[in-house]
Design an enzyme around this catalytic site. Sequence first.
Site, PDB file in Angstrom:
ATOM      1  N   CYS A 118       0.914  -1.170  -0.187  1.00 49.99           N
ATOM      2  CA  CYS A 118      -0.055  -0.097   0.074  1.00 49.99           C
ATOM      3  C   CYS A 118       0.782   1.070   0.025  1.00 49.99           C
ATOM      4  O   CYS A 118       1.509   1.424   0.999  1.00 49.99           O
ATOM      5  CB  CYS A 118      -0.678  -0.097   1.395  1.00 49.99           C
ATOM      6  SG  CYS A 118      -1.916   1.707   1.313  1.00 49.99           S
ATOM      7  N   CYS A 121      -0.643   4.367   2.235  1.00 48.29           N
ATOM      8  CA  CYS A 121      -0.749   4.381   3.651  1.00 48.29           C
ATOM      9  C   CYS A 121      -0.119   3.005   4.168  1.00 48.29           C
ATOM     10  O   CYS A 121       0.950   2.450   3.943  1.00 48.29           O
ATOM     11  CB  CYS A 121      -2.063   4.644   4.392  1.00 48.29           C
ATOM     12  SG  CYS A 121      -3.525   3.906   3.687  1.00 48.29           S
ATOM     13  N   SER A 122      -0.927   2.092   4.538  1.00 49.09           N
ATOM     14  CA  SER A 122      -0.437   0.818   4.945  1.00 49.09           C
ATOM     15  C   SER A 122      -1.671  -0.359   4.983  1.00 49.09           C
ATOM     16  O   SER A 122      -1.859  -1.125   5.982  1.00 49.09           O
ATOM     17  CB  SER A 122       0.336   0.634   6.358  1.00 49.09           C
ATOM     18  OG  SER A 122       1.175   1.680   6.588  1.00 49.09           O
ATOM     19  N   CYS A 123      -2.656  -0.139   4.164  1.00 47.91           N
ATOM     20  CA  CYS A 123      -3.746  -1.298   3.941  1.00 47.91           C
ATOM     21  C   CYS A 123      -3.098  -2.602   3.767  1.00 47.91           C
ATOM     22  O   CYS A 123      -2.196  -2.830   3.153  1.00 47.91           O
ATOM     23  CB  CYS A 123      -4.449  -0.856   2.686  1.00 47.91           C
ATOM     24  SG  CYS A 123      -5.056   0.924   2.979  1.00 47.91           S
TER      25      CYS A 123
END
Lengths: 233, 217
Positions: A118, A121-123
Amino acid sequence: MSDDPHDRDAHTHDHGGGHHPAPLSPVEMRARALEELLTAAGIVDPTFIDGVVNAYERDIGPMNGARVVARAWVDPAYRGRLLTDATKAIAELGFGGPEGEHMVVVENTPDVHNVVVCTLCSCYPWPVLGLPPNWYKSPAYRARVVREPRAVLAEMGLVLAESVEVRVWDSSAEIRYLVLPERPPGTETLAEEELAALVTRDAMIGTAHVAARHGPISPPPSGSTSPPRQQTP
Amino acid sequence: MNGIHDLGGMDGFGRVVVEAAEPVFHQPWERRVFGMLAAVAFTRLTSAHGYRHAVERMDPEHYLRAPYYERMMTGLATLLVERGKLDRATLDARVPGGFPLAQPAHPNATSDAEEIVADTRTSEASPRFRVGDTVRVRDVQPRGHTRCPRYVRGHRGVVVRIDRPFTLPDLAAHTDRDHREPTYGVRFSATELWSASAATRDAVYVDLWESYLEATR
């Protein structure tokens, strides 16, 4: 368990005999201030926090995804359903919830290698992999794996042949991805539970292959778990 | 916004550092911050879109320096102050040196998002593109929240999957508007994105709302 969670572990250190609480770091002070104010405002219930955190530390982790992968390896019909409607197939094993509402599974083959990121962000697919490791959230991984996936994978120990097609999946919208790794040779006689014990988190992100011999990555899978229903980033 | 969070394709960050046998949380405060976010999400005080944008608006140097759960805490506190649920002065008074929050949203954040939607006139019920279509990512520069990464803007890709309509984050982060539109999985070849010398077989797949795309030949 203490009433004040911030007084648990980590903040007391032995300095040559006496016990003096170590001063809180700035980030610890901020966390404490925020929790106290949100609790006072009735927005946050500390016991709710404990429940959520415990769920992600104990029940929601890569052992769930490993069960999905092992089932797909032993059951061709399940594999078919997983590749067609992953959310539904994963729910068959009891897994679902925040950050797993819209799943797509991408399959590795001798010719195609998939890896997930991602960049914005950090999905990450929480119900099947738990919360992401630090490297997955790091600027280095997010910046580089779309631009030079082969170099990043090689640094992480996975050298791919030139002939293999690399597919990088940037989870920039609402779909969360899980990689279905290749079943390693020499595992034909293993039972589903034994296969699940071989499957690592990194293999399901796509930064590793599954090796035929591997220790358990987690406590044995314990039934199906449902995280609290919530709307989450 | 063309912010520090939009990292895809940037150079200079060095090796990916992997920690062996990493715990879910490293410090007790990280557990509390994650639990607070879950609790606030549960109350529906904010959407994931508004939360993500609050993190994106952090001072760029702070964003890069802060570990993940510090970014989470900063975004969460910023949102709650902006929604009137927390008083900034009270928060600051609790921490020596103050409680750093993210920057305010850009004044044009909402109008930029409205412009993007107005141009495309999407329909929730009928996707404009089909699997196999070649599309181009619109080269737009919204100053508010968007999930259209910079590294694909202006580039051509092929639709590989049509997903159900999802809420457009660009509007949802700044308004109450639940504008839904078809969302697509789009394949970009590495040579299209980076250079002719990129590995020709390789590709990056990015999920994009219909308003981010335009038809191309």
